[in-house]
Design an enzyme around this catalytic site. Structure first.
Site, mmCIF file in Angstrom:
data_model
loop_
_atom_site.group_PDB
_atom_site.id
_atom_site.type_symbol
_atom_site.label_atom_id
_atom_site.label_comp_id
_atom_site.label_asym_id
_atom_site.label_seq_id
_atom_site.Cartn_x
_atom_site.Cartn_y
_atom_site.Cartn_z
ATOM 1 N N VAL A 112 -46.393 9.690 -62.055
ATOM 2 C CA VAL A 112 -44.863 8.989 -62.283
ATOM 3 C C VAL A 112 -43.592 10.298 -61.996
ATOM 4 O O VAL A 112 -43.894 11.384 -62.624
ATOM 5 C CB VAL A 112 -44.958 9.260 -64.116
ATOM 6 C CG1 VAL A 112 -43.399 8.357 -64.542
ATOM 7 C CG2 VAL A 112 -45.566 7.856 -64.320
ATOM 8 N N ASN A 161 -39.337 7.646 -63.561
ATOM 9 C CA ASN A 161 -38.047 7.824 -65.028
ATOM 10 C C ASN A 161 -36.915 8.256 -64.848
ATOM 11 O O ASN A 161 -36.843 8.344 -63.688
ATOM 12 C CB ASN A 161 -38.922 9.054 -66.131
ATOM 13 C CG ASN A 161 -40.424 8.422 -66.218
ATOM 14 O OD1 ASN A 161 -40.785 7.621 -65.915
ATOM 15 N ND2 ASN A 161 -41.045 9.730 -66.417
ATOM 16 N N ASN A 175 -47.024 13.094 -64.923
ATOM 17 C CA ASN A 175 -46.094 12.759 -65.179
ATOM 18 C C ASN A 175 -45.043 14.316 -64.792
ATOM 19 O O ASN A 175 -45.269 15.445 -65.427
ATOM 20 C CB ASN A 175 -46.067 12.691 -66.439
ATOM 21 C CG ASN A 175 -44.575 12.583 -67.171
ATOM 22 O OD1 ASN A 175 -44.176 11.130 -67.345
ATOM 23 N ND2 ASN A 175 -44.231 13.503 -68.234
ATOM 24 N N GLU A 176 -43.972 13.942 -63.784
ATOM 25 C CA GLU A 176 -42.903 14.089 -63.752
ATOM 26 C C GLU A 176 -43.039 15.976 -63.607
ATOM 27 O O GLU A 176 -42.649 16.418 -63.572
ATOM 28 C CB GLU A 176 -42.347 14.806 -65.376
ATOM 29 C CG GLU A 176 -41.586 13.460 -64.901
ATOM 30 C CD GLU A 176 -40.317 13.046 -66.775
ATOM 31 O OE1 GLU A 176 -40.493 13.853 -67.196
ATOM 32 O OE2 GLU A 176 -40.006 12.093 -66.688
ATOM 33 N N PRO A 177 -43.961 15.930 -62.093
ATOM 34 C CA PRO A 177 -43.870 17.114 -61.274
ATOM 35 C C PRO A 177 -42.409 17.774 -60.572
ATOM 36 O O PRO A 177 -42.735 16.205 -60.232
ATOM 37 C CB PRO A 177 -45.495 17.215 -60.893
ATOM 38 C CG PRO A 177 -45.538 15.267 -60.985
ATOM 39 C CD PRO A 177 -44.841 14.819 -61.595
#
Ligand code: GCB
Length: 506
Positions: free
Chosen positions: A336, A356, A304-306
């Site tokens: 993501v 996102n 998630n959101e790296p």
């Protein structure tokens, strides 16, 4: 009940099987010892309230004689709990009358075969008047809640029933519910069983008051009632694998899952080093090994959101994604992102782009009127660059239940609603083209570290942490049920048996 070491079903609960010998004149709490074993019967029971006018249909039709599902519809009910509080059904909330609980139990072979073993069924507490049957035979009654009562059922279960196979007695049993479906991704669609699937769902957390993060069956059933209430068909396990019991319920109720590993916070160059990478590969192995048999899981999310624009991100995600695909060639893989489409080095390797974005929240805050333009351009740019289906994997606004302002101001229920509405305008256009899903952030408020952005935790839930709806929940409910009705396919008249007693079958 052929094929079971002990086909026993009991009505009413909560129950506890034990080999305990009750002290004459007293009642010992069942504790394990070298001579005593106990078997907990807590968990999901089948349940039905008798809504007939006289509340007596169950007795007239002798519901206790057969498995409960054979005399009418049942729902799953966690035990111990209060049925009034768990359900979203207003009728049940205020129900007074007979309710029927049933549980099928498999007993250890030895309990059944050894005539010297005493088998006692113990009910810790059942309100208010309880009648108990085992295999259709009345074994006890009790008036008043709070206090335990029990019945010796040795004779009933030691009826000489031994499971056999063609080759002789079986020494090991394992049951695994099975579901079969296909998943595929095209340039613009996400297909389940060859048909376009649109994710209208939520992001969750394993979180609640008092318990914090930890498995809680009653909370879980409440959450599934709320998902049903909402018309949600899917969620992402943000940002870590959830308890296996959660996955089992998703299979059972047909909730589609994007299964995420705990790859959160990959934001520094050193997070992309070899040690990290090796560990990430191992975590994916563990996750796939654990969850591969769940038909509800339709996609793996590796992070998630790296900070996927950092130089080593390309090699890193290429490796993690290829490894995950090698472990499970049957499911698409994603991570993501909140990076820019021009600089994201991991995006070339994903099957579905999950984005996102928090327009009008973390930037241009207060400017709801900019959302349409910004979101449209987000979708067009990503699709133009990659021609892959896109999921809006997070969007939301911090909202304190009970805060109201019109015109809407940030943190109010009106602002959350207006923000969702603006997103939906664009989602409704783009879902006709290549957008395949929307997952709101978040299902419920949850606890976080302190920070100026977090008014006692993250308040972007559409439900409060106590699972009560904010205004936005009603907006989303209208939308999701509309989408469900628009996009669902006709069910065949043959209902899969594992869904037969679910209140969630669409
Ligand atoms: C995000 C994160 C999520 C946060 C959320 C927020 O982008 O993925 O973990 O909770 O934003 O509310 O800031």
């Amino acid at each position: 009940m052929p094929g079971r070491p002990a086909g026993s079903w009991a009505l009413l609960g909560p129950l506890l099987w034990s080999c305990a010998l009750a002290l004459r004149g007293g009642m010992l709490y069942p504790r394990e010892s070298p001579s005593r074993e106990r078997k907990e019967l807590d968990g999901l029971w089948s349940f039905r309230a008798d809504f007939s006018a006289g509340r007596h249909e169950g007795f007239e039709q002798q519901w206790y004689r057969r498995p409960l599902r054979e005399s009418g519809p049942t729902v799953d009910m966690p035990v111990p709990s209060s049925f009034n509080d768990v359900s979203q059904d207003g009728q049940l909330r205020n129900f007074i009358g007979w309710v029927w609980y049933e549980r099928e139990v498999t007993l250890p072979q030895r309990w059944i075969q050894d005539p010297d073993t005493r088998v006692v069924l113990r009910i810790g507490s059942a309100h208010y008047y309880a009648i108990v049957w085992v295999n259709g035979v009345h074994v006890t009654e009790h008036e008043g809640g709070h206090l335990p009562f029990e019945a010796d059922i040795s004779k009933l279960v030691q009826s000489g029933l031994t499971a056999q196979t063609a080759s002789g007695p079986m020494s090991d049993f394992y049951t695994l519910p099975v579901g079969i479906r296909t998943v595929a991704v095209t340039e613009s669609r996400f297909l389940i069983n060859g048909k376009p699937f649109y994710f209208h769902g939520v992001n969750k957390h394993e979180d609640s008051d008092i318990r914090g993060r930890g498995f809680d069956l009653t909370l879980l059933v409440k959450d599934f009632h709320l998902l049903r209430w909402l018309g949600a068909n899917s969620f992402r396990t943000s940002h870590y694998p959830y308890a296996e019991e959660v996955m089992q319920l998703c299979d059972r109720y047909g909730i589609v899952v994007i299964d995420e590993c705990p790859g959160v916070g990959i934001v520094l160059p050193q997070n992309y080093g070899n040690v990290s990478l090796q560990h990430h590969l191992e975590v994916m192995e563990e996750l796939v090994r654990r969850d591969k048999n769940h038909p509800a899981v339709v996609m793996w999310s590796v992070a998630n959101e790296p900070k996927s624009f950092l130089k080593p991100a390309g090699y890193y995600f290429k490796t993690v994604i290829a490894h995950t695909k090698a472990l499970d060639p049957s499911r698409p893989v994603t991570f993501v992102t909140n990076s820019n489409y021009t600089t994201d080095l991991g995006a070339p390797y994903v099957d579905v782009i999950c984005i996102n974005s928090y327009y009008s929240w973390y930037h241009d805050y207060g400017h709801l009127e900019l959302i349409r333009l910004q979101l449209e351009s987000q979708f067009e740019s990503w699709y133009g660059a990659y021609q892959k289906p896109i999921i809006q994997s997070e969007y939301g606004a911090e909202t304190i239940a009970g805060f109201h302002q019109d015109p809407p101001l940030m943190f109010t229920e009106e602002y959350q609603k207006s923000m969702l509405e603006q997103y939906h305008l664009v989602l409704d256009q783009k879902r006709k083209e290549y957008v395949v899903g929307e997952l709101v952030w978040n299902f419920a408020d949850f606890m976080t570290n302190q920070s100026p952005q977090r008014p006692v935790g993250n308040k972007k839930g559409i439900f409060t942490r106590q699972r009560q709806p904010k205004s936005a929940a009603f907006l989303l409910r209208d939308r999701y049920w509309r989408l469900a009705n628009e996009t669902r396919y006709h069910r065949s008249s043959v209902r899969p048996r594992c869904l037969g007693n679910s209140p969630f079958t669409f």
